[in-house]
Design an enzyme around this catalytic site. Structure first.
Site, PDB file in Angstrom:
ATOM      1  N   GLY A 218      62.732  17.778  -9.866  1.00 48.48           N
ATOM      2  CA  GLY A 218      63.428  18.428 -10.689  1.00 48.48           C
ATOM      3  C   GLY A 218      63.935  18.691 -12.043  1.00 48.48           C
ATOM      4  O   GLY A 218      65.136  19.132 -12.325  1.00 48.48           O
ATOM      5  N   GLU A 259      55.705  14.885  -9.925  1.00 50.93           N
ATOM      6  CA  GLU A 259      55.403  16.191  -8.798  1.00 50.93           C
ATOM      7  C   GLU A 259      55.915  17.331  -8.994  1.00 50.93           C
ATOM      8  O   GLU A 259      57.329  17.918  -8.137  1.00 50.93           O
ATOM      9  CB  GLU A 259      55.516  15.645  -7.257  1.00 50.93           C
ATOM     10  CG  GLU A 259      57.030  14.859  -6.793  1.00 50.93           C
ATOM     11  CD  GLU A 259      56.402  14.432  -5.695  1.00 50.93           C
ATOM     12  OE1 GLU A 259      56.190  13.865  -5.055  1.00 50.93           O
ATOM     13  OE2 GLU A 259      57.591  14.961  -4.746  1.00 50.93           O
ATOM     14  N   PRO A 260      56.138  17.919 -10.160  1.00 53.05           N
ATOM     15  CA  PRO A 260      56.475  18.569 -10.176  1.00 53.05           C
ATOM     16  C   PRO A 260      55.908  20.706  -9.915  1.00 53.05           C
ATOM     17  O   PRO A 260      54.982  20.580  -9.165  1.00 53.05           O
ATOM     18  CB  PRO A 260      55.768  19.018 -11.749  1.00 53.05           C
ATOM     19  CG  PRO A 260      55.201  18.953 -12.075  1.00 53.05           C
ATOM     20  CD  PRO A 260      54.558  17.546 -11.197  1.00 53.05           C
ATOM     21  N   GLY A 261      56.456  21.202  -9.062  1.00 48.51           N
ATOM     22  CA  GLY A 261      56.303  22.877  -8.742  1.00 48.51           C
ATOM     23  C   GLY A 261      56.719  23.916  -9.593  1.00 48.51           C
ATOM     24  O   GLY A 261      56.276  23.955 -10.241  1.00 48.51           O
ATOM     25  N   TYR A 302      69.501  32.082  -2.227  1.00 54.24           N
ATOM     26  CA  TYR A 302      70.687  31.284  -2.606  1.00 54.24           C
ATOM     27  C   TYR A 302      71.020  31.511  -4.352  1.00 54.24           C
ATOM     28  O   TYR A 302      71.185  30.735  -5.166  1.00 54.24           O
ATOM     29  CB  TYR A 302      70.355  29.196  -2.765  1.00 54.24           C
ATOM     30  CG  TYR A 302      68.337  29.340  -3.373  1.00 54.24           C
ATOM     31  CD1 TYR A 302      67.355  28.477  -2.354  1.00 54.24           C
ATOM     32  CD2 TYR A 302      67.403  29.810  -4.185  1.00 54.24           C
ATOM     33  CE1 TYR A 302      65.824  28.338  -2.289  1.00 54.24           C
ATOM     34  CE2 TYR A 302      65.886  30.033  -4.746  1.00 54.24           C
ATOM     35  CZ  TYR A 302      65.552  29.160  -3.114  1.00 54.24           C
ATOM     36  OH  TYR A 302      64.605  28.360  -3.279  1.00 54.24           O
ATOM     37  N   CYS A 328      66.213  46.757   5.771  1.00 45.13           N
ATOM     38  CA  CYS A 328      67.008  46.742   6.410  1.00 45.13           C
ATOM     39  C   CYS A 328      68.776  46.154   6.742  1.00 45.13           C
ATOM     40  O   CYS A 328      68.987  46.107   7.815  1.00 45.13           O
ATOM     41  CB  CYS A 328      67.107  48.243   7.800  1.00 45.13           C
ATOM     42  SG  CYS A 328      65.725  49.671   7.064  1.00 45.13           S
ATOM     43  N   TYR A 356      57.589  29.717  -5.719  1.00 44.15           N
ATOM     44  CA  TYR A 356      59.035  29.596  -4.372  1.00 44.15           C
ATOM     45  C   TYR A 356      59.387  31.484  -4.251  1.00 44.15           C
ATOM     46  O   TYR A 356      60.096  32.018  -3.818  1.00 44.15           O
ATOM     47  CB  TYR A 356      60.589  29.122  -4.161  1.00 44.15           C
ATOM     48  CG  TYR A 356      60.012  27.239  -4.376  1.00 44.15           C
ATOM     49  CD1 TYR A 356      59.595  26.430  -3.884  1.00 44.15           C
ATOM     50  CD2 TYR A 356      60.257  26.898  -5.760  1.00 44.15           C
ATOM     51  CE1 TYR A 356      59.283  24.924  -3.778  1.00 44.15           C
ATOM     52  CE2 TYR A 356      59.852  25.920  -5.858  1.00 44.15           C
ATOM     53  CZ  TYR A 356      59.312  24.755  -5.053  1.00 44.15           C
ATOM     54  OH  TYR A 356      59.092  23.761  -5.302  1.00 44.15           O
TER      55      TYR A 356
HETATM   56  C1  LIG Z   1      59.894  20.938  -3.280  1.00 44.21           C
HETATM   57  C2  LIG Z   1      59.618  19.614  -3.506  1.00 44.21           C
HETATM   58  C3  LIG Z   1      58.674  19.254  -4.837  1.00 44.21           C
HETATM   59  C4  LIG Z   1      59.110  20.144  -6.489  1.00 44.21           C
HETATM   60  O1  LIG Z   1      60.101  20.486  -6.393  1.00 44.21           O
HETATM   61  P1  LIG Z   1      60.055  21.595  -8.130  1.00 44.21           P
HETATM   62  O2  LIG Z   1      61.997  21.600  -7.962  1.00 44.21           O
HETATM   63  O3  LIG Z   1      59.397  22.925  -7.015  1.00 44.21           O
HETATM   64  O4  LIG Z   1      59.611  21.182  -8.903  1.00 44.21           O
HETATM   65  C5  LIG Z   1      59.249  18.016  -5.674  1.00 44.21           C
HETATM   66  N1  LIG Z   1      58.692  16.551  -4.963  1.00 44.21           N
HETATM   67  C6  LIG Z   1      58.891  17.111  -2.974  1.00 44.21           C
HETATM   68  C7  LIG Z   1      58.795  15.954  -2.262  1.00 44.21           C
HETATM   69  C8  LIG Z   1      59.635  18.176  -2.908  1.00 44.21           C
HETATM   70  O5  LIG Z   1      60.370  18.343  -1.060  1.00 44.21           O
END
Ligand SMILES: *Cc1c(COP(=O)(O)O)cnc(C)c1O
Length: 408
Positions: A218, A259-261, A302, A328, A356
């Site tokens: 988050g 768990e950061p993405g 989004y 298109c 993403y």
């Molecule tokens: C997508 C997701 C994340 C990563 O979210 P970010 O906003 O990219 O940091 C972490 N945990 C879970 C379970 C997710 O589905």
């Protein structure tokens, strides 16, 4: 990375192109690690879905990351990247019992987010430790597509279902070793996060065999200058203190997981595209690039903002443009943007293109997907070749309807 370097890479590898800066991924990783240095045991599990190239997974492994996965294929990618199953957590939503069992059999930590599967899994495999995903019903941020902790969300087991959850655990004799939440991708406020964390601590106190508490992600990253972003350092100070106190009350040292993405890879990514056509209409000037939402869908999906610059003419006079793709149907990357004067052939750069972006790219319009380059220690490494028409037809089974000629 510098504009000149990026232009150079677009010349060398062609366009459109994704470029990732390994240094930025590392500094973000270290920033999070440092913010939580007061916690005895910290685990940062990178969310694979943000950017799943195996070389990027291997890079993060170098820094000490684990992985957060949402599909068995992501688990398999992680294993290919050299992660041991114990370093992987699997947090699916709405997948079959069969897939969950298959992943569990690999030795990966399972995180279950609904009572039906929890009961089935606990009945069949009472010995396999399981983490439970709790929905604390905290509304985080404003975008309901990426905010997943609110009351109507399909994610997690509602805190209001605790009595039922505890009955299932007791009846099956299953072993709950972790508590998890992930409230969404747009948390603006440390206080909101800490409030949700309190709910997680309350929940955690019900279980005696915990090994970790996972606070999900988050973290908000900046997309524009002066954008609000999560104050990771403030969060680190406040949450670490609270977490350490909780462990004392609990009577055991637990591992704190994130768990950061986005936080790790968003700002490390640059998407480079070439301007095919500049088109003046009565209302605006369009710059049409050699790409579309098939390669970067976030603005259309989004409404996300990606800052756009003209790398080929950085000192040029600024004008207003709408940057559009070649798909298109409506395909707009940004409207009414002030950008240094654009000529056909110029290279535009889209910022925050690490998370993403490629991972959501498709072959829509039968277009090939771009190449990916990792910039690591002053060198460019191709980590995914540009697709060709062969990749597009690869799995097609081509029927032949023409009658064979009959020769007498
Ligand atoms: C997508 C997701 C994340 C990563 O979210 P970010 O906003 O990219 O940091 C972490 N945990 C879970 C379970 C997710 O589905």
């Amino acid at each position: 990375m510098e504009a000149k370097q990026l232009v150079h890479l677009a010349e060398e590898f062609g366009s459109p192109l994704y470029v990732y800066d390994a240094q930025k991924i590392q500094s973000q990783y270290q920033r999070l690690e440092n913010a939580f240095s007061k916690v005895g045991s910290l685990r940062i599990n990178y969310a694979v879905k943000a950017l799943s190239n195996i070389s990027v997974l291997k890079l993060l492994k170098q820094f000490g990351a684990g992985l957060d996965t949402v599909s068995i294929q992501e688990v398999q990618l992680g294993i290919m990247a050299g992660y041991t199953p114990e370093r992987i957590i699997y947090t699916p939503n709405g997948v079959s019992m069969e897939e969950i069992e298959e992943v569990a059999a690999l030795g990966v930590q399972i995180n279950i987010d609904n009572l039906s599967i929890l009961e089935q899994f606990g009945t069949k495999h009472p010995k396999i430790p399981v983490c439970i995903r709790i929905n604390p019903h905290v509304m985080a941020g404003g975008n309901s597509n990426i905010s997943v902790g609110h009351i109507d969300s399909k994610f997690g087991i509602s805190i209001h279902q605790m009595p039922h959850l505890l009955r299932i655990v007791e009846n099956t004799g299953m072993h709950i070793n972790g508590i998890h939440m992930h409230t969404g991708s747009d948390i603006l406020d440390v206080e909101v996060f800490l409030y949700a964390a309190e709910i997680l601590f309350e929940t955690a106190a019900h279980f005696r065999e915990l090994e970790f508490i996972d606070f999900g992600s988050g973290f908000k990253v900046p997309y524009k200058k002066d954008d609000i972003q999560t104050d990771v350092e403030e969060l680190g100070t406040k949450l670490s203190k609270r977490f350490n106190n909780f462990c004392k009350e609990y009577g055991r040292e637990l591992t704190l997981c994130f768990e950061p993405g986005k936080f790790l890879v968003s700002e490390a990514g640059y998407f480079l595209a070439k301007v095919n056509v500049v088109k003046q209409t009565t209302s605006t000037v369009f710059a049409g690039i050699d790409s579309g939402f098939n390669h970067l869908i976030r603005p259309m999906l989004y409404g996300s903002y990606h800052h756009i610059e003209n790398l080929s003419n950085p000192a040029g006079r600024e004008r207003f443009y709408s940057i559009v793709g070649y798909i298109c149907e409506t395909d707009t990357f940004g409207s009414n943007r002030r950008i240094a004067e654009i000529k056909e052939g110029d290279i535009l750069c889209f910022y925050n293109a690490g998370a993403y972006c490629f991972s959501m790219a498709s072959n829509y319009n039968s277009r090939t997907r771009p190449a990916e380059v990792l910039w690591h220690e002053g060198k460019a490494h191709l980590i995914r070749r540009r697709e060709t028409i062969d990749d597009i037809v690869h799995n097609q089974v081509i029927l032949n309807f023409e009658k064979e000629e009959v020769h007498n």
